[in-house]
Design a protein around this motif. Structure first.
Motif, PDB file in Angstrom:
ATOM      1  N   GLU A 115      -9.496 -64.128 -12.422  1.00 46.30           N
ATOM      2  CA  GLU A 115      -9.919 -65.515 -12.624  1.00 46.30           C
ATOM      3  C   GLU A 115      -8.890 -66.209 -13.514  1.00 46.30           C
ATOM      4  OE1 GLU A 115     -14.091 -66.241 -13.916  1.00 46.30           O
ATOM      5  OE2 GLU A 115     -13.070 -67.139 -15.636  1.00 46.30           O
ATOM      6  N   ASN A 127      -7.974 -70.295 -15.338  1.00 44.65           N
ATOM      7  CA  ASN A 127      -8.359 -71.699 -15.549  1.00 44.65           C
ATOM      8  C   ASN A 127      -7.119 -72.575 -15.598  1.00 44.65           C
ATOM      9  OD1 ASN A 127     -11.053 -71.115 -15.766  1.00 44.65           O
ATOM     10  ND2 ASN A 127     -11.027 -70.962 -17.995  1.00 44.65           N
ATOM     11  N   THR A 132     -11.499 -73.661 -12.350  1.00 42.83           N
ATOM     12  CA  THR A 132     -11.503 -72.202 -12.466  1.00 42.83           C
ATOM     13  C   THR A 132     -11.233 -71.617 -11.086  1.00 42.83           C
ATOM     14  OG1 THR A 132     -13.072 -72.299 -14.271  1.00 42.83           O
ATOM     15  CG2 THR A 132     -12.865 -70.189 -13.146  1.00 42.83           C
TER      16      THR A 132
HETATM   17  C1  LIG Z   1     -12.491 -70.470 -17.796  1.00 40.86           C
HETATM   18  O1  LIG Z   1     -13.279 -71.468 -18.375  1.00 40.86           O
HETATM   19  C2  LIG Z   1     -14.642 -71.132 -18.479  1.00 40.86           C
HETATM   20  C3  LIG Z   1     -15.368 -72.302 -19.054  1.00 40.86           C
HETATM   21  O2  LIG Z   1     -15.003 -73.455 -18.391  1.00 40.86           O
HETATM   22  C4  LIG Z   1     -14.796 -69.909 -19.357  1.00 40.86           C
HETATM   23  O3  LIG Z   1     -16.158 -69.536 -19.400  1.00 40.86           O
HETATM   24  C5  LIG Z   1     -13.995 -68.795 -18.794  1.00 40.86           C
HETATM   25  O4  LIG Z   1     -14.052 -67.678 -19.651  1.00 40.86           O
HETATM   26  C6  LIG Z   1     -12.547 -69.218 -18.617  1.00 40.86           C
HETATM   27  N1  LIG Z   1     -11.841 -68.139 -17.957  1.00 40.86           N
HETATM   28  C7  LIG Z   1     -10.687 -67.687 -18.367  1.00 40.86           C
HETATM   29  C8  LIG Z   1     -10.070 -66.606 -17.573  1.00 40.86           C
HETATM   30  O5  LIG Z   1     -10.145 -68.166 -19.333  1.00 40.86           O
END
Ligand SMILES: *[C@@H]1O[C@H](CO)[C@@H](O)[C@H](O)[C@H]1NC(C)=O
Ligand SMILES: *[C@@H]1O[C@H](CO)[C@@H](O)[C@H](O)[C@H]1NC(C)=O
Ligand SMILES: *[C@@H]1O[C@H](CO)[C@@H](O)[C@H](O)[C@H]1NC(C)=O
Length: 692
Positions: free
Chosen positions: A373, A375, A393
């Motif tokens: 994942e 962001n 995301t």
């Molecule tokens: C991406 O953002 C979400 C909240 O918007 C957060 O919960 C998540 O941990 C983030 N993921 C990463 C890989 O940073």
């Protein structure tokens, strides 16, 4: 002094004759209200307490007066006169129930209580310190209840609405009323007197008119420019006082944007404020606030602000991506004020900056998806203004793995069973389809990751089981197909046959073999048909099993059958088999021997008896000789009969010759020769009977 002596002597001679001086009795106590119990205000009211005491001497009396059960007065007297309590110019606060108590030398008596009711209250009088005032200044008013006593509540009204109340223990209240609205205010008051838990309300007071005049000064807000404001433009905002003159003191100026305080000023220093506009909202509202004493005056203005460009949006194309597959991010502001900003001046960047992605045109970033994942946000920027998109995301999908196909339990031929299909990897939703050979079974089933899909099927041939496969797909390029289903199928038990070997003979062993068709393990049960409980129960891994009877005897004769079932849970039963236990061979032989012996004995006995009966008669064997041995057809034949002389010695006995075909042909005697006729000489043989 006389009385003291008297009392002293009475005390000293208490054992002597009764002292008549100390004998007394309170006969009655009455309370009366004069002139009457219900009076108008201002009446001089007297409470009279009359005690009638029977005694010789003048005794000291203690009077106690109660109002509503509380002591209000107490007095000692030696007078015989009635006790009087005055309520001059009675007020409603005197209302209540009164009673009086008389005590003489420890003896006491209380009157009945009487209720005093005073009616009428003086009207309140309202006074204001001025009849004209300016906004924010207010007015001081006093409400008076002339000549009244007691506990008061004062109520003030502005144009018939109650605006203030005040509790006092004196008959007047003075307060300051703010009076904010411009114009005439009709002010009046009333009061209430509290007696115990009740209250009596006065009439309304006179009305005082107070006129509030508008303050001549006010705040003034000026914004420039007024129209066509774009974000990033500079604004000049002025907040000042109009109609200001030196007589006004203690003034404050505040400049706010919404609830944000921008600047502060005062009467001598108007506010001038410069700012760059941010388009936090389509309209921005400012206010200039003037505070004089308690008064606040506000001038408000709203401006409309146009965005240079809208907040960018970050999207992915395609909307879903598999791990390590190509993807594109697009950052774009939907609205751009092209009259103010050139397209080239608007730049887009990614945050984090170009993470594994390369710019590929304005706001376009291409590359391969990561495994995890991630962001992203993007930033649009022009003329020193930066705007950031929301967070996107990206959760790359995991391709689906080859699914495994299985059954939950043993499939049984001819019965419905479930086939499960599941991939151990792959982002959901996963679409599963089931196949039998090249035919798809039912419709595809969509499951989230970790959940198996299943269908229910029935097969009628064991071989069909290996035709089943399933496929899984989660939107990736390739669909994954499972191996063929490989599992044992349970055939229900059929064809039970009970075989009995060897022949059931007494004393031998016997085997009752039950054999079936179907999938082992098989549970066999043997029964004798006249008994309910099985003779034997056994579970076998082969398709037959036996029940052994050792040492057969007649009692084992009967009808037998067997039952069998397996995991298909369908019980079958063989035909009945008749077992008849036969006698052992040696017994037969023994019986046969005995019978033979008996028979021969009987014959011997009868022979002996016969000889004895025939006396000279003998029995012998005769011998026949024929010449020639092979006679020709036209020859006559000579037959000579010889005898066993040892046995045969009766000379007179006759002999007969017999032909096998025609019977007796001639007679003779022993040793005689017979010549036989030609027509019978071609016979092949002759015989003589054993007994001549
Ligand atoms: C991406 O953002 C979400 C909240 O918007 C957060 O919960 C998540 O941990 C983030 N993921 C990463 C890989 O940073
Ligand atoms: C009540 O008594 C006062 C004196 O205590 C007197 O001045 C007044 O006139 C009387 N009032 C009446 C109505 O008698
Ligand atoms: C029992 O099983 C054997 C093989 O194990 C098979 O050859 C035979 O036909 C079966 N008998 C019956 C009655 O099904």
């Amino acid at each position: 002094m006389d009385l003291l002596l008297l009392l002293t002597s009475a005390l000293l001679c208490s054992c002597g004759p009764v002292n008549t001086e100390s004998v007394f009795q309170i006969a009655s106590v009455t309370l009366s209200i004069e002139p009457r119990a219900a009076v108008r205000r201002n009446t001089n009211v007297t409470l009279r307490c009359q005690a009638s005491v029977i005694s010789l001497a003048q005794l000291n009396r203690e009077y106690t007066l109660y109002k509503d059960n509380s002591v209000i007065y107490n007095k000692n007297t030696s007078s015989k006169e009635d006790f009087l309590y005055h309520l001059p110019e009675a007020r409603v606060s005197n209302n209540g129930r009164y009673k009086c108590m008389v005590r003489i030398m420890g003896q006491e008596m209380t009157s009945k209580s009487e209720k005093l009711t005073v009616t009428g209250m003086s009207p309140p009088i309202l006074h204001a310190d001025k009849s004209r005032t300016t906004e924010g200044e207010g007015v001081t008013v006093r409400c008076l209840a002339p000549g009244e006593t007691g506990s008061f509540f004062f109520y003030f009204y502005d144009n018939s609405s109650e605006i203030h109340d005040e509790h006092r223990n004196t008959n007047q209240a003075e307060i300051k009323l703010p009076l904010s609205d411009i114009g005439a205010h009709m002010i009046h008051c009333i009061y209430k007197v509290f007696i115990m838990s009740e209250s009596v309300t006065s009439d309304e007071s006179n009305t005082v008119i107070v006129t509030v005049e508008e303050l001549s000064i006010k705040p003034f807000l000026e914004i420039s420019p007024v129209n066509n404001i774009y974000e990033g433009d500079n604004l000049t905002i002025k907040c000042s006082i109009l109609g200001f003159n030196q007589s006004h003191k203690g003034m404050n100026l505040l400049l706010n944007q919404g609830t944000n305080l921008l600047s502060v000023g005062n009467a001598t220093a108007a506010i001038e404020y410069n700012m760059m506009v941010e388009a936090t909202a389509p309209t921005l509202s400012f206010d200039c606030r003037l505070t004089v004493k308690n008064l606040i005056k506000v001038d408000t203005k709203t401006i409309r602000v146009t965005e240079l460009f809208s907040v960018p949006q970050l999207i992915m194309s395609p909307p879903e991506v598999f791990q390590m597959k190509p993807m594109t991010l697009i950052c774009k502001s939907q609205h751009v004020a092209l009259e103010r900003v050139n397209k080239e001046d608007l730049t887009y960047s990614l945050d984090p900056a170009e993470h594994f992605l390369t710019p590929n045109g304005a706001g376009i970033f291409s590359g391969r998806a990561l495994k995890n994942e991630f962001n992203y946000t993007c930033i649009a920027e022009a003329k020193g203004i930066r705007k950031r998109s929301g967070t996107l995301t990206i959760n790359p999908k995991v391709p689906v793995s080859v699914p495994s196909i299985r059954v939950a339990d043993w499939p049984i031929l001819g019965e419905s069973f479930r086939i499960f299909c599941q991939s151990s990897k792959g982002s959901g939703p996963i679409t599963y389809s089931f196949w039998k050979g090249k035919t798809q079974m039912g419709t595809p089933i969509i499951k989230s990751f970790g959940q198996p899909a299943y269908i229910s099927v029935v097969i009628n041939d064991v071989k069909e089981i290996n035709l089943f496969t399933c496929k899984a797909n989660n939107g990736g390029e390739e669909e994954q197909q499972s191996a063929a289903l490989d599992t044992a199928v349970i055939e229900p038990i059929t064809n039970p046959i009970l075989t009995v070997i060897p022949d059931p003979v007494e004393g031998n062993d016997l085997y009752l073999i039950c054999s079936v068709q179907g999938t082992p393990p098989v549970t066999f049960r043997w029964f004798r048909h006249d008994k309910e409980t099985p003779l034997k129960v056994t579970t076998s891994l082969s398709n037959n099993s036996n029940y052994q009877i050792t040492g057969l005897s007649k009692e084992y004769s009967g009808m037998y059958y067997c039952e069998a079932d397996n995991r298909a849970n369908f019980k079958v039963q063989s035909d009945l088999v008749d077992v008849e236990v036969r006698m052992a061979l040696w017994k037969k032989a023994l019986i046969g021997g005995v019978l033979l012996l008996v028979a021969s004995l009987l014959i011997m006995v009868s022979c002996v008896l016969y000889y004895k009966h025939r006396r000279g008669k003998r029995e012998t064997a005769a011998e026949l000789s024929v010449k020639p041995a092979s006679p020709k057809s036209d020859e006559s034949l000579t037959v000579n009969l010889t005898h066993d002389t040892e046995v045969y010695n009766a000379a007179t006995d006759a002999v007969s010759f017999y032909d096998d075909k025609v019977g007796r042909v001639t007679n003779g005697t022993r040793g005689s020769v017979a010549s036989l006729p030609a027509d019978i000489s071609n016979r092949s043989s002759y015989s003589i009977p054993a007994t001549v």
